[in-house]
Each structure stands twice: as structure tokens, then as C-alpha cells.
Design a protein around this motif. Structure first.
Motif, PDB file in Angstrom:
ATOM      1  N   ILE A  49       0.841  -1.160   0.007  1.00 21.46           N
ATOM      2  CA  ILE A  49       0.073  -0.014   0.067  1.00 21.46           C
ATOM      3  C   ILE A  49       0.870   1.259   0.008  1.00 21.46           C
ATOM      4  O   ILE A  49       1.799   1.178   0.740  1.00 21.46           O
ATOM      5  CB  ILE A  49      -0.909   0.150   1.113  1.00 21.46           C
ATOM      6  N   GLU A  50       0.427   2.284  -0.759  1.00 22.38           N
ATOM      7  CA  GLU A  50       1.435   3.451  -0.830  1.00 22.38           C
ATOM      8  C   GLU A  50       0.140   4.569  -0.564  1.00 22.38           C
ATOM      9  O   GLU A  50      -0.679   4.751  -1.098  1.00 22.38           O
ATOM     10  CB  GLU A  50       1.908   3.764  -2.146  1.00 22.38           C
ATOM     11  N   ILE A  51       0.373   5.197   0.531  1.00 20.96           N
ATOM     12  CA  ILE A  51      -0.399   6.296   1.057  1.00 20.96           C
ATOM     13  C   ILE A  51       0.296   7.612   0.857  1.00 20.96           C
ATOM     14  O   ILE A  51       1.376   8.036   1.112  1.00 20.96           O
ATOM     15  CB  ILE A  51      -0.725   6.166   2.535  1.00 20.96           C
ATOM     16  N   ILE A  52      -0.520   8.422  -0.095  1.00 20.51           N
ATOM     17  CA  ILE A  52       0.130   9.865  -0.282  1.00 20.51           C
ATOM     18  C   ILE A  52      -1.044  10.772   0.437  1.00 20.51           C
ATOM     19  O   ILE A  52      -2.185  10.840   0.269  1.00 20.51           O
ATOM     20  CB  ILE A  52       0.072  10.150  -1.712  1.00 20.51           C
ATOM     21  N   PHE A  75       9.759   8.680   4.658  1.00 16.91           N
ATOM     22  CA  PHE A  75       9.464   7.416   3.955  1.00 16.91           C
ATOM     23  C   PHE A  75       9.126   6.581   5.021  1.00 16.91           C
ATOM     24  O   PHE A  75       9.901   6.492   6.178  1.00 16.91           O
ATOM     25  CB  PHE A  75      10.805   7.091   3.148  1.00 16.91           C
ATOM     26  N   SER A  76       8.464   5.805   4.947  1.00 20.65           N
ATOM     27  CA  SER A  76       8.060   4.598   5.992  1.00 20.65           C
ATOM     28  C   SER A  76       7.988   3.230   5.210  1.00 20.65           C
ATOM     29  O   SER A  76       7.640   3.185   3.995  1.00 20.65           O
ATOM     30  CB  SER A  76       7.023   4.844   6.662  1.00 20.65           C
ATOM     31  N   ALA A  77       8.514   2.101   5.857  1.00 20.77           N
ATOM     32  CA  ALA A  77       8.488   0.850   5.591  1.00 20.77           C
ATOM     33  C   ALA A  77       8.485  -0.106   6.494  1.00 20.77           C
ATOM     34  O   ALA A  77       8.737   0.259   7.498  1.00 20.77           O
ATOM     35  CB  ALA A  77       9.567   0.630   4.562  1.00 20.77           C
ATOM     36  N   PHE A  78       7.996  -1.536   6.268  1.00 22.71           N
ATOM     37  CA  PHE A  78       7.880  -2.307   7.115  1.00 22.71           C
ATOM     38  C   PHE A  78       8.666  -3.549   6.223  1.00 22.71           C
ATOM     39  O   PHE A  78       8.154  -3.791   5.240  1.00 22.71           O
ATOM     40  CB  PHE A  78       6.876  -2.394   7.837  1.00 22.71           C
ATOM     41  N   ILE A  79       9.142  -4.424   6.988  1.00 22.40           N
ATOM     42  CA  ILE A  79       9.699  -5.809   6.554  1.00 22.40           C
ATOM     43  C   ILE A  79       9.278  -6.936   7.540  1.00 22.40           C
ATOM     44  O   ILE A  79       9.234  -6.869   8.625  1.00 22.40           O
ATOM     45  CB  ILE A  79      11.146  -5.752   6.063  1.00 22.40           C
ATOM     46  N   ILE A  80       9.067  -8.185   7.032  1.00 28.13           N
ATOM     47  CA  ILE A  80       8.908  -9.291   7.410  1.00 28.13           C
ATOM     48  C   ILE A  80      10.424  -9.986   7.374  1.00 28.13           C
ATOM     49  O   ILE A  80      10.509 -10.665   6.078  1.00 28.13           O
ATOM     50  CB  ILE A  80       7.856 -10.147   7.027  1.00 28.13           C
ATOM     51  N   PRO A  81      11.351 -10.211   8.112  1.00 30.50           N
ATOM     52  CA  PRO A  81      12.635 -10.723   7.902  1.00 30.50           C
ATOM     53  C   PRO A  81      12.830 -11.960   7.248  1.00 30.50           C
ATOM     54  O   PRO A  81      13.491 -12.239   6.362  1.00 30.50           O
ATOM     55  CB  PRO A  81      13.328 -10.769   9.261  1.00 30.50           C
TER      56      PRO A  81
END
Length: 108
Positions: A49-52, A75-81
Motif C-alpha cells: 500500500i502506498e499512502i500519499i 519514507f516509511s516501510a516495514f519488512i518481515i525478515p
């Protein structure tokens, strides 16, 4: 005569509950087994999802006309290692743009 009427009511109620049980079991089968690919795609779409946010919020000034709150792009991001496919490329991006996350990622 009263006992016969009682037995027929019990059979009708039992048949009704049995019908509801079969309907629920069939619905669960359709959702969990038959349409599992659809729901997997739907779940994966929630992660991409990209939120602007537009328009930017207004500036807030103190009584001396100095800005208290400014707009700042981030910028924001998350990962599942354990789900990273291109680990080297991902590590390079996080090392450059997100150094705090890079330190956490190194632990995995």
C-alpha cells in the motif's frame, strides 16, 4: 397423540439444526479451501500500500512568528525478515535510507 406430536417437533428441530450445520460446513469449505487463492491475493494486497497525504498541513507559528510545526517528507516501510527474497538488495537499501532498521535487520 400428544407424544406423537412431540416426536415430530423434535425431528423437525433436529433436521433444522442439521441443515444449518451442513450449510455452515459447506460455507467454510468454500472460504477456506475452494477460494483460498483469492484470499491469499487479497491478504498480500494489504501489504503493498502506498499512502500519499494531500494537501500538506498548514504551518503553525508561535507568537513571535517563528514556525513551530513544519511539513517534512518522510519514507516509511516495514519488512518481515524471514520473507525477504532479495536479501542483499534489501540490506543495501536499508543501510542507505534506514540506518536504524539496518542495525535491527543485521540481527536476523
Amino acid at each position: 397423540m400428544l407424544k406423537k406430536n412431540y416426536k415430530s417437533r423434535v425431528i423437525i428441530i433436529l433436521f433444522g439444526f442439521l441443515t444449518l450445520y451442513v450449510i455452515i460446513a459447506a460455507r467454510l469449505y468454500l472460504i477456506q479451501i475452494h477460494k483460498k487463492d483469492f484470499f491469499k491475493v487479497l491478504a498480500n494486497q494489504q501489504y503493498d500500500i502506498e499512502i500519499i497525504q494531500q494537501p500538506p498541513r498548514a504551518l503553525i507559528y508561535d507568537k513571535h512568528n517563528r514556525p513551530l510545526a513544519l511539513n517534512k517528507e518522510s519514507f516509511s516501510a516495514f519488512i518481515i525478515p524471514h520473507q525477504i527474497e532479495e536479501k542483499e538488495k534489501t540490506i543495501k537499501i536499508f543501510k542507505t535510507h534506514f540506518p536504524k532498521i539496518y542495525k535491527k535487520l543485521k540481527k536476523y
